[in-house]
Design a protein around this motif. Structure first.
Motif, PDB file in Angstrom:
ATOM      1  N   PHE A  78       0.812  -1.211   0.000  1.00 19.87           N
ATOM      2  CA  PHE A  78       0.000   0.000   0.000  1.00 19.87           C
ATOM      3  C   PHE A  78       0.852   1.270   0.000  1.00 19.87           C
ATOM      4  N   SER A  79       2.140   1.122  -0.266  1.00 22.45           N
ATOM      5  CA  SER A  79       3.061   2.262  -0.375  1.00 22.45           C
ATOM      6  C   SER A  79       2.916   3.216   0.809  1.00 22.45           C
ATOM      7  N   VAL A  80       2.942   2.664   2.008  1.00 23.22           N
ATOM      8  CA  VAL A  80       2.806   3.478   3.221  1.00 23.22           C
ATOM      9  C   VAL A  80       3.923   4.507   3.270  1.00 23.22           C
ATOM     10  N   SER A  81       3.552   5.768   3.465  1.00 22.60           N
ATOM     11  CA  SER A  81       4.540   6.844   3.448  1.00 22.60           C
ATOM     12  C   SER A  81       5.289   6.964   4.770  1.00 22.60           C
ATOM     13  N   LEU A  82       4.614   6.655   5.878  1.00 25.64           N
ATOM     14  CA  LEU A  82       5.230   6.744   7.201  1.00 25.64           C
ATOM     15  C   LEU A  82       4.460   5.855   8.169  1.00 25.64           C
ATOM     16  N   SER A  83       5.169   5.008   8.892  1.00 22.60           N
ATOM     17  CA  SER A  83       4.570   4.249   9.987  1.00 22.60           C
ATOM     18  C   SER A  83       4.895   4.990  11.282  1.00 22.60           C
ATOM     19  N   ILE A  84       3.950   5.014  12.213  1.00 18.14           N
ATOM     20  CA  ILE A  84       4.135   5.813  13.420  1.00 18.14           C
ATOM     21  C   ILE A  84       3.445   5.144  14.597  1.00 18.14           C
ATOM     22  N   SER A  85       4.055   5.257  15.766  1.00 21.59           N
ATOM     23  CA  SER A  85       3.487   4.656  16.967  1.00 21.59           C
ATOM     24  C   SER A  85       3.625   5.614  18.136  1.00 21.59           C
ATOM     25  N   ALA A  86       2.853   5.350  19.197  1.00 28.13           N
ATOM     26  CA  ALA A  86       2.958   6.121  20.438  1.00 28.13           C
ATOM     27  C   ALA A  86       2.536   5.227  21.594  1.00 28.13           C
ATOM     28  N   ASN A  87       3.318   5.265  22.662  1.00 30.90           N
ATOM     29  CA  ASN A  87       2.982   4.509  23.863  1.00 30.90           C
ATOM     30  C   ASN A  87       3.546   5.235  25.075  1.00 30.90           C
ATOM     31  N   GLY A  88       3.072   4.875  26.253  1.00 30.48           N
ATOM     32  CA  GLY A  88       3.558   5.506  27.461  1.00 30.48           C
ATOM     33  C   GLY A  88       4.657   4.678  28.115  1.00 30.48           C
ATOM     34  N   ILE A  89       5.651   5.371  28.698  1.00 31.30           N
ATOM     35  CA  ILE A  89       6.681   4.690  29.478  1.00 31.30           C
ATOM     36  C   ILE A  89       6.768   5.377  30.844  1.00 31.30           C
ATOM     37  N   PRO A  90       6.984   4.598  31.917  1.00 30.94           N
ATOM     38  CA  PRO A  90       7.074   5.204  33.257  1.00 30.94           C
ATOM     39  C   PRO A  90       8.379   5.960  33.422  1.00 30.94           C
ATOM     40  N   MET A  91       8.296   7.202  33.909  1.00 30.03           N
ATOM     41  CA  MET A  91       9.474   8.048  34.042  1.00 30.03           C
ATOM     42  C   MET A  91       9.409   8.852  35.331  1.00 30.03           C
ATOM     43  N   ALA A  92      10.582   9.331  35.769  1.00 31.01           N
ATOM     44  CA  ALA A  92      10.673  10.172  36.965  1.00 31.01           C
ATOM     45  C   ALA A  92      10.342  11.611  36.593  1.00 31.01           C
ATOM     46  N   VAL A  93       9.070  11.865  36.304  1.00 27.63           N
ATOM     47  CA  VAL A  93       8.587  13.201  35.955  1.00 27.63           C
ATOM     48  C   VAL A  93       7.321  13.491  36.768  1.00 27.63           C
ATOM     49  N   PRO A  94       7.022  14.773  37.023  1.00 19.98           N
ATOM     50  CA  PRO A  94       5.831  15.113  37.795  1.00 19.98           C
ATOM     51  C   PRO A  94       4.614  15.335  36.899  1.00 19.98           C
ATOM     52  N   HIS A  95       3.448  15.056  37.443  1.00 18.81           N
ATOM     53  CA  HIS A  95       2.224  15.261  36.665  1.00 18.81           C
ATOM     54  C   HIS A  95       1.846  16.737  36.569  1.00 18.81           C
ATOM     55  N   THR A  96       2.530  17.578  37.316  1.00 18.55           N
ATOM     56  CA  THR A  96       2.210  19.006  37.366  1.00 18.55           C
ATOM     57  C   THR A  96       2.951  19.812  36.301  1.00 18.55           C
ATOM     58  N   ARG A  97       3.695  19.157  35.453  1.00  8.11           N
ATOM     59  CA  ARG A  97       4.444  19.845  34.408  1.00  8.11           C
ATOM     60  C   ARG A  97       4.018  19.304  33.035  1.00  8.11           C
ATOM     61  N   PRO A  98       4.339  20.026  31.944  1.00 11.16           N
ATOM     62  CA  PRO A  98       3.971  19.538  30.606  1.00 11.16           C
ATOM     63  C   PRO A  98       4.516  18.140  30.336  1.00 11.16           C
ATOM     64  N   VAL A  99       3.744  17.360  29.599  1.00 17.74           N
ATOM     65  CA  VAL A  99       4.139  15.987  29.267  1.00 17.74           C
ATOM     66  C   VAL A  99       5.329  16.024  28.307  1.00 17.74           C
TER      67      VAL A  99
END
Length: 307
Positions: free
Chosen positions: A124-145
């Motif tokens: 199907f001549s795919v122009s771009l394959s793309i994915s997204a998933n979450g990983i656990p990190m030492a970041v706070p929920h009070t700041r931008p992702v």
């Protein structure tokens, strides 16, 4: 070796499909905050689905590890819901078509699955394959992702500063697909959304919104997130209440905020890229620590029956 095309069945009526982007959303590996799963659910809720190809899950899925649901009523079995791994066509909010490869991550025959998926990319001549998933990190929920992007070509992640030099983590079918597509000259772009480690086992809508926005920014797809924003706002209130009820959690969040702000300030002064995490930033997890964190996350999923 078997013909990769034997692993899926093509449905008629899609001879006009060519040059589209393909989102890859496979359920079963690391997805902290259910970021990728929420994104996929949003797509299925918003858009009409056309099934292009269906994979043979009998060859790919370990049913004893992930038992499909069956319904029993009084004295008889009335329904069986088999797992489905398929390639779909959808149209975004502006009517632009795109592809979605969705279903359970294969438990076996990874190379055969990757070869089959690659044959669809080429067919199907795919122009771009793309994915997204979450990983656990030492970041706070009070700041931008924040996010760690990865790709088969450096140009696809231009403007993002790598935050670590080398790390060894458990493999996945999606990662192998990205690796093999890169070897064969096809573009693949992935986004690992950073989810606060203390929210990794929860459903975290902010991570899903970030996933949609990163995918949309890279592909030009139009996906409205108003409903997701409403759910995220309600979840933000719940998280704030839980944090307020625990002094220990408050201390953890405050420490993560200071670390985050120090890194952002340092990178701003140095004129660094938009990614706030780098391998020379003090206090961040090492490669071994990140690998251990992912191992713990996977173990907890398996303990909850979500492996």
């Amino acid at each position: 070796m078997r013909d990769p095309a034997d692993l899926y069945e093509l449905h008629p009526g899609f001879d006009d499909v060519a040059g589209l982007v393909m989102l890859v959303c496979l359920d079963g590996f690391v997805d902290a905050g259910n970021a990728g799963r929420q994104m996929a659910e949003t797509l299925f809720e918003r858009f009409t689905v056309e099934e292009i190809a269906t994979f043979d899950t009998d060859r790919l899925v370990d049913y004893r590890d992930r038992r499909p649901p069956m319904t029993f009523v009084e004295n008889t079995w009335t329904e069986y819901t088999p797992p489905k791994l398929a390639l779909y066509r959808m149209h975004d909010d502006e009517g632009s078509p795109f592809l979605l490869l969705h279903g359970p991550e294969p438990d076996r025959e990874w190379e055969a699955f990757v070869a089959a998926a690659t044959s669809l990319v080429e067919r199907f001549s795919v122009s771009l394959s793309i994915s997204a998933n979450g990983i656990p990190m030492a970041v706070p929920h009070t700041r931008p992702v924040t996010v760690t992007p990865h790709s088969t070509r450096p140009e696809l992640v231009a403007g993002h500063t790598p935050w670590i030099g080398r790390v060894e983590v458990p493999g996945s079918a999606v990662s192998l697909l990205e690796f093999r597509l890169g070897e064969s000259g096809h573009d693949f772009l992935g986004y690992a959304i950073h989810v606060p480690s203390y929210l990794g086992q929860s459903t975290y809508p902010r991570a899903a919104i970030a996933a949609v926005e990163y995918v949309a920014g890279a592909t030009g797809l139009a996906v409205a997130t108003e409903k997701m924003e409403e759910i995220a706002a309600a979840t933000d209130v719940e998280i704030a209440e839980q944090v307020a009820a625990s002094e220990e959690i408050q201390r953890v969040v405050a420490n993560l905020e200071r670390q985050y702000d120090d890194i952002m300030s340092s990178r701003s002064e140095e004129g660094g890229g938009p990614a706030p995490l780098s391998d020379d930033a003090a206090g961040l997890p090492t490669a071994d620590e990140l690998g251990a964190e992912l191992e713990r996350f996977l173990a907890e999923r398996e303990g909850d029956g979500n492996g």
